[in-house]
Enzyme design. Structure first.
Site, PDB file in Angstrom:
ATOM      1  N   TYR A 194      10.852  -1.296 -12.120  1.00 60.46           N
ATOM      2  CA  TYR A 194       9.969  -1.598 -11.029  1.00 60.46           C
ATOM      3  C   TYR A 194      10.415  -2.787 -10.357  1.00 60.46           C
ATOM      4  CZ  TYR A 194       7.758   2.832 -12.487  1.00 60.46           C
ATOM      5  OH  TYR A 194       7.256   3.917 -12.785  1.00 60.46           O
ATOM      6  N   HIS A 221       6.739  -1.699  -3.714  1.00 63.12           N
ATOM      7  CA  HIS A 221       5.190  -1.474  -4.416  1.00 63.12           C
ATOM      8  C   HIS A 221       4.834  -2.886  -5.286  1.00 63.12           C
ATOM      9  CE1 HIS A 221       1.748   0.656  -4.733  1.00 63.12           C
ATOM     10  NE2 HIS A 221       1.936   1.222  -6.084  1.00 63.12           N
ATOM     11  N   ASN A 235      -2.135   0.564 -10.355  1.00 61.53           N
ATOM     12  CA  ASN A 235      -3.327   1.497 -10.090  1.00 61.53           C
ATOM     13  C   ASN A 235      -4.407   0.906 -11.064  1.00 61.53           C
ATOM     14  OD1 ASN A 235      -2.002   2.608  -7.931  1.00 61.53           O
ATOM     15  ND2 ASN A 235      -1.883   4.438  -8.972  1.00 61.53           N
ATOM     16  N   ASN A 245      -4.871   1.193  -4.088  1.00 60.27           N
ATOM     17  CA  ASN A 245      -5.510   1.852  -5.683  1.00 60.27           C
ATOM     18  C   ASN A 245      -5.308   0.537  -6.453  1.00 60.27           C
ATOM     19  OD1 ASN A 245      -6.134   4.308  -5.254  1.00 60.27           O
ATOM     20  ND2 ASN A 245      -3.990   4.992  -5.650  1.00 60.27           N
TER      21      ASN A 245
END
Length: 190
Positions: free
Chosen positions: A17, A22, A70, A123
């Site tokens: 990631y 994000h 999240n 979130n």
């Protein structure tokens, strides 16, 4: 006396990631660390994540959440508690929490300061609000833009996609300057 700030980034952990839209907060906090010539991020068990501090200026403590976006609330709460414990009473009363996160509704590179309020469907922020039991913390939303299609699968692919070298350049030249300006202003609040 400048306010002490705990500057936290939220995103998704791990190399898979790294540099995804994000995880824009993680990308920008690394740019802050480099720009301010702070120590490398290292694991701090008391904070429960990666921490970087200035050698000569302790105005900012940088914290990178180790959890998935999240469920960022618990690590942010733990870091905030550890940060406050390390401050003198007068500093503790003036200290502020600043969270860096991706902002889908802003153009790439634009930074939005929000002083409190709802999570607006984000979130990671929802998780932080639930854990802190307050909406009263500062947020710096890092604009990542939005795909034209609004369906959830397209949006998910987009936010989990990697920044191009051009997009990374925008973060380095546009977002970083805006974030540093906001942090300086926040630390000088009465």
């Amino acid at each position: 006396m400048a306010r002490k700030l705990l500057v936290c980034s939220i995103g998704n952990p791990g190399l898979v990631y790294r540099n995804t839209r994000h995880s824009a907060g993680h990308s920008v906090i690394e740019l802050i660390r480099e720009s301010l010539q702070y120590s490398q991020f290292s694991t701090d068990r008391q904070y429960g994540g990666l921490v970087s501090k200035g050698l000569y200026d302790d105005t900012y403590t940088l914290f990178q959440s180790p959890s998935f976006m999240n469920i960022s609330g618990k690590p942010i709460r733990s870091a905030w508690q550890a940060f406050l414990q390390g401050l003198a009473q007068e500093e503790r009363e003036r200290a502020l929490l600043v969270v860096l996160h991706d902002e889908l509704e802003k153009p790439l590179g634009q930074v939005k300061l929000k002083k409190a309020g709802s999570a607006a469907g984000h979130n990671g922020l929802i998780s932080i609000i639930e854990q802190l039991k307050t909406m009263d913390f500062l947020r710096l939303g890092i604009g990542i833009g939005r795909p034209e299609a609004r369906d959830s699968s397209t949006v998910a692919r987009y936010v989990l996609g990697k920044f191009s070298s051009y997009e990374k350049g925008i973060l380095e030249t546009k977002s970083l300057d805006q974030v540093l300006k906001h942090l300086r202003e926040i630390s000088k609040l009465p």
